[in-house]
Design a protein around this motif. Structure first.
Motif, PDB file in Angstrom:
ATOM      1  N   LYS A  10       0.978  -1.181  -0.117  1.00  0.00           N
ATOM      2  CA  LYS A  10      -0.170  -0.023  -0.102  1.00  0.00           C
ATOM      3  C   LYS A  10       0.944   1.204  -0.099  1.00  0.00           C
ATOM      4  CE  LYS A  10      -3.616  -2.616   0.430  1.00  0.00           C
ATOM      5  NZ  LYS A  10      -2.798  -3.949   0.746  1.00  0.00           N
ATOM      6  N   SER A  11       0.739   2.224  -1.025  1.00  0.00           N
ATOM      7  CA  SER A  11       1.431   3.466  -1.177  1.00  0.00           C
ATOM      8  C   SER A  11       0.488   4.629  -0.863  1.00  0.00           C
ATOM      9  CB  SER A  11       2.107   3.391  -2.305  1.00  0.00           C
ATOM     10  OG  SER A  11       1.105   3.491  -3.461  1.00  0.00           O
ATOM     11  N   TYR A  12       1.244   5.745  -0.328  1.00  0.00           N
ATOM     12  CA  TYR A  12       0.490   6.867   0.319  1.00  0.00           C
ATOM     13  C   TYR A  12       1.380   8.219   0.246  1.00  0.00           C
ATOM     14  CZ  TYR A  12      -2.180   3.404   2.958  1.00  0.00           C
ATOM     15  OH  TYR A  12      -3.059   2.280   3.223  1.00  0.00           O
ATOM     16  N   LYS A  13       0.729   9.143  -0.044  1.00  0.00           N
ATOM     17  CA  LYS A  13       1.182  10.331  -0.245  1.00  0.00           C
ATOM     18  C   LYS A  13       0.824  11.284   0.766  1.00  0.00           C
ATOM     19  CE  LYS A  13       0.257  13.797  -3.325  1.00  0.00           C
ATOM     20  NZ  LYS A  13       0.137  15.055  -2.629  1.00  0.00           N
ATOM     21  N   GLN A  22      -4.027   7.796  -0.805  1.00  0.00           N
ATOM     22  CA  GLN A  22      -3.675   6.587  -1.186  1.00  0.00           C
ATOM     23  C   GLN A  22      -3.112   6.490  -2.763  1.00  0.00           C
ATOM     24  OE1 GLN A  22      -5.782   3.115  -0.021  1.00  0.00           O
ATOM     25  NE2 GLN A  22      -4.528   1.413  -1.263  1.00  0.00           N
ATOM     26  N   MET A  25      -0.080   1.279  -6.664  1.00  0.00           N
ATOM     27  CA  MET A  25       1.391   1.110  -7.189  1.00  0.00           C
ATOM     28  C   MET A  25       1.565   1.024  -8.216  1.00  0.00           C
ATOM     29  SD  MET A  25       2.844   0.677  -4.362  1.00  0.00           S
ATOM     30  CE  MET A  25       4.319  -0.214  -4.723  1.00  0.00           C
ATOM     31  N   VAL A  28       2.871   4.480  -8.802  1.00  0.00           N
ATOM     32  CA  VAL A  28       3.467   5.199  -7.728  1.00  0.00           C
ATOM     33  C   VAL A  28       5.107   6.086  -8.037  1.00  0.00           C
ATOM     34  CG1 VAL A  28       4.977   3.153  -7.152  1.00  0.00           C
ATOM     35  CG2 VAL A  28       4.432   4.843  -5.262  1.00  0.00           C
ATOM     36  N   LEU A  38       6.388  10.164   0.834  1.00  0.00           N
ATOM     37  CA  LEU A  38       5.652   8.976   0.458  1.00  0.00           C
ATOM     38  C   LEU A  38       5.791   7.711   1.611  1.00  0.00           C
ATOM     39  CD1 LEU A  38       6.922   8.547  -3.177  1.00  0.00           C
ATOM     40  CD2 LEU A  38       4.752   9.720  -2.336  1.00  0.00           C
ATOM     41  N   PHE A  40       4.954   3.649   2.455  1.00  0.00           N
ATOM     42  CA  PHE A  40       4.929   2.370   2.048  1.00  0.00           C
ATOM     43  C   PHE A  40       4.508   1.313   3.161  1.00  0.00           C
ATOM     44  CE2 PHE A  40       7.330   5.075  -0.973  1.00  0.00           C
ATOM     45  CZ  PHE A  40       6.605   4.744  -2.269  1.00  0.00           C
ATOM     46  N   THR A  99       9.306  -3.253  -1.387  1.00  0.00           N
ATOM     47  CA  THR A  99       8.051  -2.541  -2.156  1.00  0.00           C
ATOM     48  C   THR A  99       7.891  -2.996  -3.303  1.00  0.00           C
ATOM     49  OG1 THR A  99       9.487  -0.719  -2.632  1.00  0.00           O
ATOM     50  CG2 THR A  99       8.551  -0.519  -0.492  1.00  0.00           C
ATOM     51  N   ILE A 101       9.237  -1.660  -5.881  1.00  0.00           N
ATOM     52  CA  ILE A 101       9.203  -0.481  -6.666  1.00  0.00           C
ATOM     53  C   ILE A 101      10.430  -0.402  -7.676  1.00  0.00           C
ATOM     54  CG2 ILE A 101       9.623   1.948  -6.773  1.00  0.00           C
ATOM     55  CD1 ILE A 101       8.353   1.981  -3.810  1.00  0.00           C
TER      56      ILE A 101
END
Length: 738
Positions: A10-13, A22, A25, A28, A38, A40, A99, A101
């Motif tokens: 789960k990713s958030y700013k 949210q 991904m 992202v 950010l 994660f 993550t 990423i």
């Protein structure tokens, strides 16, 4: 068994207000920017990673410590065993591995952002410089425009610190508007600019993120700021409502210091309101004085208007109202200018009125009309409706008179040109000469015409005294000049033609017969002549050899027109300075002038024309050929012709050998008369004159006398050959002038 969805990262700013948004991904990599924070959450390892961009603003950074708590609160099902925080460029291998990423994509996104961010900062720096310069130059509208642009750019890179500083810059600008605004800016402009600043501040008051601390304290601070702005703008409408809210908030605060500060602020504000209300009354009184001064100015009561403004100025000075002092001074200057302009306009109207009457009386309707049109403009400018209507009616009358006058002139001109065209069959018509023919009945000019040829000739000959071609020795000039102020004058004058032989010598130092005349225009105004039309009429007994404009060859060619009185040359000149003189010099040569009087049926026709002297190879020697033909379709029983040969010439005449019976009569040296009898139809003859300038003739006489005297002396000494040689020289010399 746990679903796949639960195991996804789960990713958030992190937002400026501390909330989290949210981010899918798959997207992202697009939020990897130096201004973002950010978060994660990796369900499989139960780890929380917080990534912090290098350029993250203070307003975002202050919420980083609460990120984990916010996530736990929103998602109590998440178990966070470990919490890692890392700055941009210090990412670990575990971070990208855990993550999932794409490290290359993330760093590529960061690199692109840095390039974009640098371009924004460069533009902001440039705009800041421009804004500071505009502030120094008191160009406050430009300051506001530039600050708005800087704020928009700062918002693009999420730098709220820059936005806050720009809002503070706007607050300083508002203060300067009251202190430094020049009279030329004006109070209404100041109000407009302050309103723009208020709108920007109000808009951003809601949008600016808050710093951590008491919400009540922040709200108190916001209301105080709103009250201060309105006090500065002397806008009291919402202040009582704000003060009521502020008092309630102060009472709610548990901090005694805040309570005391709030109560003190409310008391000071109430005192300031009293002062502002008094100033508003003073300003209202000043505005009323200014309005009344304007009304009195409109009614041409200038002195009373100035007195009213003097009172208003003292009131503004006593209350230190700088902008109103400037406004009153500006209005006084405007009224003084109008007073001066009104006086000047009335003086100009007097001149224009005088000109209209004078030129109407002289039938110079175009010039009268020009002055009338200017008078209408002046009357409109000073707001005199009665005078405006008067001159408009007069303009209509003058327009009609001018139309009728020009129509009559055009008809006369058309008739003259048609007559000249007809005369081309009877006489040789030269360029720039308009021959004329007057026709009378025998009864009105003679009475009974004798059938006896000799008596008839005597009767016709008697008409020369009152009807011969006019030989003039002056030019007529008509100058129409328009001053910069709009006054139009028409100046008519006559100038004598002068002999200038003394100033012109041939190659062998013998004087040449020359005539010249100067047409001079002196600027009579104390101002610029915007346009001058110079109309010079050169009589037909002169031809123009050369023209000089202010001693130089003219750069323009004048308009030429054949008129009843002579060749008209029309010059249009512009921008003649005060007291400047324009001089047009005409170098002239005289023509032979001829009058022909003949009887035809029951009519007497009188023809008037002029013939130029055509230079021959020898200096001072000329020919003039005067033609006459009977194209009247009947035999002419009696014709008398008079030629006026210019003075300062010695002449000989060669009459046509086949002429009908005639008699030549010489009179007074320059008059040559011919009497012709029984001229058949289509008969044509040319009378050839050979003329020698008198100065050249005298020089020739001196040479001949000298050679003759030398020949006689030689004979007395018995020197026959020498004497013969001298006589031969005399013969050769005279042969040249045959």
């Amino acid at each position: 068994m746990t679903s796949n969805i639960d195991l996804e990262v789960k990713s958030y700013k992190l937002n400026e207000d501390g909330t989290l948004t949210q981010i899918p991904m798959e997207d992202v990599h697009t939020v990897f920017k130096s201004v973002n924070v950010l978060a994660f959450y990796v369900p499989t390892s139960k780890r929380l990673y917080i990534w912090i961009g290098k350029s993250t603003d203070h307003y975002v950074r202050q919420h980083i410590p609460a990120v984990e708590q916010t996530i736990r609160k929103e998602h109590p099902e998440y178990r966070i065993l470990r919490h890692f925080t890392m700055e941009e460029d210090n990412e670990t291998w575990d971070f990208f591995s855990d993550t999932k990423i794409n490290e290359e994509q993330a760093k590529g996104s960061i690199s692109k952002w840095k390039i974009y961010q640098k371009s924004i900062y460069d533009e902001i720096d440039s705009l800041k410089t421009d804004a500071n310069n505009a502030y120094k130059n008191k160009d406050y509208q430009k300051v506001i425009n530039l600050v708005e642009r800087i704020i928009d750019l700062a918002l693009n890179i999420k730098n709220f610190t820059i936005i806050k500083k720009q809002l503070e810059f706007l607050a300083n600008t508002r203060s300067s508007l009251y202190k430094d605004t020049t009279a030329s800016t004006g109070i209404e402009t100041v109000k407009t600019l302050i309103k723009q600043i208020d709108e920007i501040e109000d808009r951003w008051q809601e949008r600016m993120p808050k710093t951590k601390g008491s919400e009540l304290e922040e709200e108190i601070k916001t209301i105080k700021s709103a009250i201060s702005r309105r006090l500065e703008a002397e806008d009291l409408q919402q202040i009582p409502e704000f003060l009521e809210k502020l008092t309630l908030m102060g009472d709610k605060s548990s901090n005694q210091e805040i309570k005391d500060e709030t109560n003190d602020f409310v008391q000071k504000t109430q005192n300031e309101i009293k002062k502002i209300k008094y100033r508003i009354q003073i300003k209202s009184a000043i505005e009323r004085d200014i309005r009344e001064a304007k009304e009195r100015t409109d009614n041409k009561d200038f002195d009373s208007a100035i007195n009213r403004l003097n009172k208003a100025e003292k009131l503004a000075q006593d209350n230190n109202l700088a902008l109103y002092i400037q406004k009153v001074v500006e209005q006084k200057k405007l009224i003084e200018q109008k007073q001066k302009g009104s006086s000047e306009s009335l003086l100009l109207l007097e001149k224009l009125e005088k000109n209209i009457k004078q030129y109407t009386g002289e039938k110079k309707y175009d010039t009268a009309l020009n002055n009338c049109e200017k008078a209408i403009t002046v009357a409109e400018d000073i707001g005199d409706n009665v005078l405006t209507e008067k001159y408009r009616k007069l303009k209509d009358e003058l327009t009609q008179l001018a139309h009728e006058y020009h129509k009559k002139q055009e008809e006369e001109q058309k008739e003259l040109l048609e007559t000249a065209k007809e005369l081309e069959e009877i006489i040789e018509v030269e360029k720039n000469v308009l021959p004329q023919m007057d026709t009378y009945t025998v009864d009105e000019i003679i009475g009974d015409l004798s059938p006896n040829i000799e008596e008839m000739h005597n009767q016709l000959n008697s008409l020369f005294d009152s009807h011969r071609v006019e030989v003039k020795n002056e030019i007529k000039s008509n100058n129409i000049i328009r001053s910069k102020s709009g006054e139009v004058l028409e100046i008519s004058k006559a100038t004598q033609v002068e002999e200038t032989s003394e100033q012109h010598l041939s190659e062998d130092s013998v004087k040449q017969v020359k005539f010249s005349v100067n047409s001079v225009l002196d600027n009579p105004f104390d101002e610029l002549i915007e346009e001058a039309i110079i109309e010079d009429i050169i009589p037909y007994n002169f031809e123009i050899n050369e023209i000089k404009l202010n001693d130089e060859t003219p750069g323009q060619t004048p308009e030429e027109k054949l008129t009843k009185d002579g060749l008209e040359l029309k010059w249009t000149l512009n921008n003649i300075e005060p007291k400047e003189k324009v001089e047009i010099n005409y170098n002239l040569r005289k023509r032979v002038s001829r009058t022909i009087i003949l009887s035809l049926e029951n009519q007497i026709n009188i023809i008037k024309t002029h013939s130029s002297l055509k230079p021959l190879d020898l200096d001072g020697l000329y020919n003039a050929n005067l033609e006459f033909a009977n194209k009247f379709k009947e035999q002419l029983s009696g014709v008398v012709i008079e030629d006026i040969v210019p003075m300062l010439y010695i002449y000989s005449i060669k009459a046509p050998e086949d002429r009908p019976s005639s008699e030549m009569e010489n009179k007074v040296g320059s008059l040559v008369k011919w009497r012709l009898n029984n001229i058949p139809i289509d008969y044509s003859s040319i009378y050839r004159y050979q003329l020698i300038e008198i100065y050249r003739f005298e020089s020739l006489k001196i040479q001949v006398n000298k050679l003759s005297e030398e020949a006689l002396n030689a004979l007395e000494k018995g020197q026959v050959n020498s004497a013969y040689s001298n006589y031969e020289k005399v013969e050769n010399l005279l042969e040249e002038y045959e």
